[in-house]
Design an enzyme around this catalytic site. Structure first.
Site, PDB file in Angstrom:
ATOM      1  N   CYS A 153      43.481  30.940  19.827  1.00  0.00           N
ATOM      2  CA  CYS A 153      44.788  30.268  19.829  1.00  0.00           C
ATOM      3  C   CYS A 153      45.649  30.639  21.031  1.00  0.00           C
ATOM      4  O   CYS A 153      46.274  29.773  21.655  1.00  0.00           O
ATOM      5  CB  CYS A 153      45.534  30.575  18.529  1.00  0.00           C
ATOM      6  SG  CYS A 153      45.572  32.327  18.082  1.00  0.00           S
ATOM      7  N   HIS A 182      52.953  31.078  18.097  1.00  0.00           N
ATOM      8  CA  HIS A 182      52.803  32.202  19.016  1.00  0.00           C
ATOM      9  C   HIS A 182      53.656  31.968  20.258  1.00  0.00           C
ATOM     10  O   HIS A 182      53.836  30.827  20.696  1.00  0.00           O
ATOM     11  CB  HIS A 182      51.345  32.343  19.466  1.00  0.00           C
ATOM     12  CG  HIS A 182      50.409  32.828  18.406  1.00  0.00           C
ATOM     13  ND1 HIS A 182      50.813  33.298  17.186  1.00  0.00           N
ATOM     14  CD2 HIS A 182      49.047  32.928  18.413  1.00  0.00           C
ATOM     15  CE1 HIS A 182      49.750  33.666  16.471  1.00  0.00           C
ATOM     16  NE2 HIS A 182      48.672  33.444  17.203  1.00  0.00           N
TER      17      HIS A 182
END
Length: 336
Positions: A129, A242
């Site tokens: 990710c 994130h």
């Protein structure tokens, strides 16, 4: 179009269902697979309920499947890849199992979509990710002039460790509020009111496996074996999305104006960069959104050839399920 989801009950598996619906992905038949524990659970997709079937070694379960989106962990991917692909299904795998295999493409469609057509094992790997979020922003800069060196510090949400980790973070805040000792199971330490500079296991070089994923995967996706990457990955008490602080060094200096113009034209990237009005990307705002967001674009004061910028992307969407679905969409749209 026949589609299978392996790991349908997990956080990413559930996101696959949402993303496939949002993207209006063409599906005539949908199959859901999971562990023995998940078997029998039912999930609604486009107004119809689908039961999860236990994943077994029966390759006929995947007969006629066009795309199999797999997010059940590396060990499951390795054990069942031959079963899933036995009848020609294209396995788009969200685990780390095959990412660095030379005969498995590692794909972010906005960056290296063409690599998806070179999958001799019928397996395409979805990158980590944090890598996905970063390379979407690296591509427009690298197209101006090659990037020599990258330093990145990540601020990774609880979602990166799954649905139970998100629950643990929420519960820890509640337990602390009630004067109880917070329960710690998913992370090395309490995450609530804390930062943990440790994601995945430590390796002999002092870096974690997560940090080395960024090192290795970025080079492969960017087709740049000489590109230097150094990462510090930190778990933060954020539910999902994130964030990354990135410093790049380029072959020739790139102005802030040039970088901003490239970012604004880039696919899958949104610029939010107006410090005077306190406008910059934040995980609270980006949660549930498809693109990667970039802001705080500025020259690196320590490097004449350097730029610095801030990235935020939803870890479960672009960092996982959405990128995998976009790989399938790219293949359908560009089929040769």
């Amino acid at each position: 179009m026949k589609v299978a989801i392996v790991g349908a009950s997990g956080a990413v598996g559930q996101e696959f269902l949402r993303v496939l619906a949002e993207q209006n992905f063409p599906i005539d038949e949908l199959l859901l697979f999971g562990s023995k524990r998940s078997a029998g659970k039912s999930y609604n997709f486009r107004g119809k309920d689908y039961a999860v079937k236990e994943l077994t070694r029966n390759p006929d379960d995947f007969k006629g499947v066009d795309f199999a989106f797999v997010s059940a962990g590396a060990s499951v991917s390795r054990e069942y890849a031959d079963v899933i692909t036995a009848h020609g299904a294209l396995m788009i795998d969200n685990s780390s199992a095959f990412r660095m295999d030379s005969d498995v493409p590692l794909v972010v469609p906005e960056v290296n979509g063409e690599d998806a057509f070179n999958a001799p094992r019928n397996i395409i790997a979805n990158p980590n990710c944090t890598t996905i979020i970063m390379v979407v922003a690296l591509k427009p800069i690298n197209d101006i002039t090659p990037i020599r060196r990258i330093h990145v510090a990540t601020y990774q949400a609880a979602s990166g460790a799954g649905a139970t980790a998100m629950d643990e973070l929420v519960n820890q805040y509640a337990e602390i509020q009630e004067g109880k000792e917070p329960k710690v199971e998913k992370f090395a330490y309490q995450l609530a009111y804390n930062l943990i500079p440790h994601i995945d296991v430590f390796l002999d070089n002092g870096y974690t496996k997560e940090e080395m994923k960024m090192f290795n995967e970025t080079k492969k996706i960017m087709h740049a074996p000489g590109m230097d990457v150094s990462a510090m990955c930190v778990r933060v008490p954020v539910l999902r999305a994130h964030s990354e602080a990135v410093w790049v060094e380029t072959e020739r200096p790139v102005s802030v104006e040039e970088a901003r113009a490239a970012f604004e034209k880039a696919e899958g990237l949104i610029v939010i960069d107006n410090p005077a009005e306190k406008k910059y990307p934040m995980p609270l705002d980006v949660t549930g959104c498809d693109p990667v967001y970039v802001g705080r674009i500025r020259k690196d004061l320590a490097n004449d050839h350097g730029l610095s910028f801030w990235l935020v992307g939803d870890q479960i969407k672009k960092g996982a399920a959405l990128n995998a679905v976009q790989i399938a969409q790219y293949i359908i749209a560009n089929k040769k």
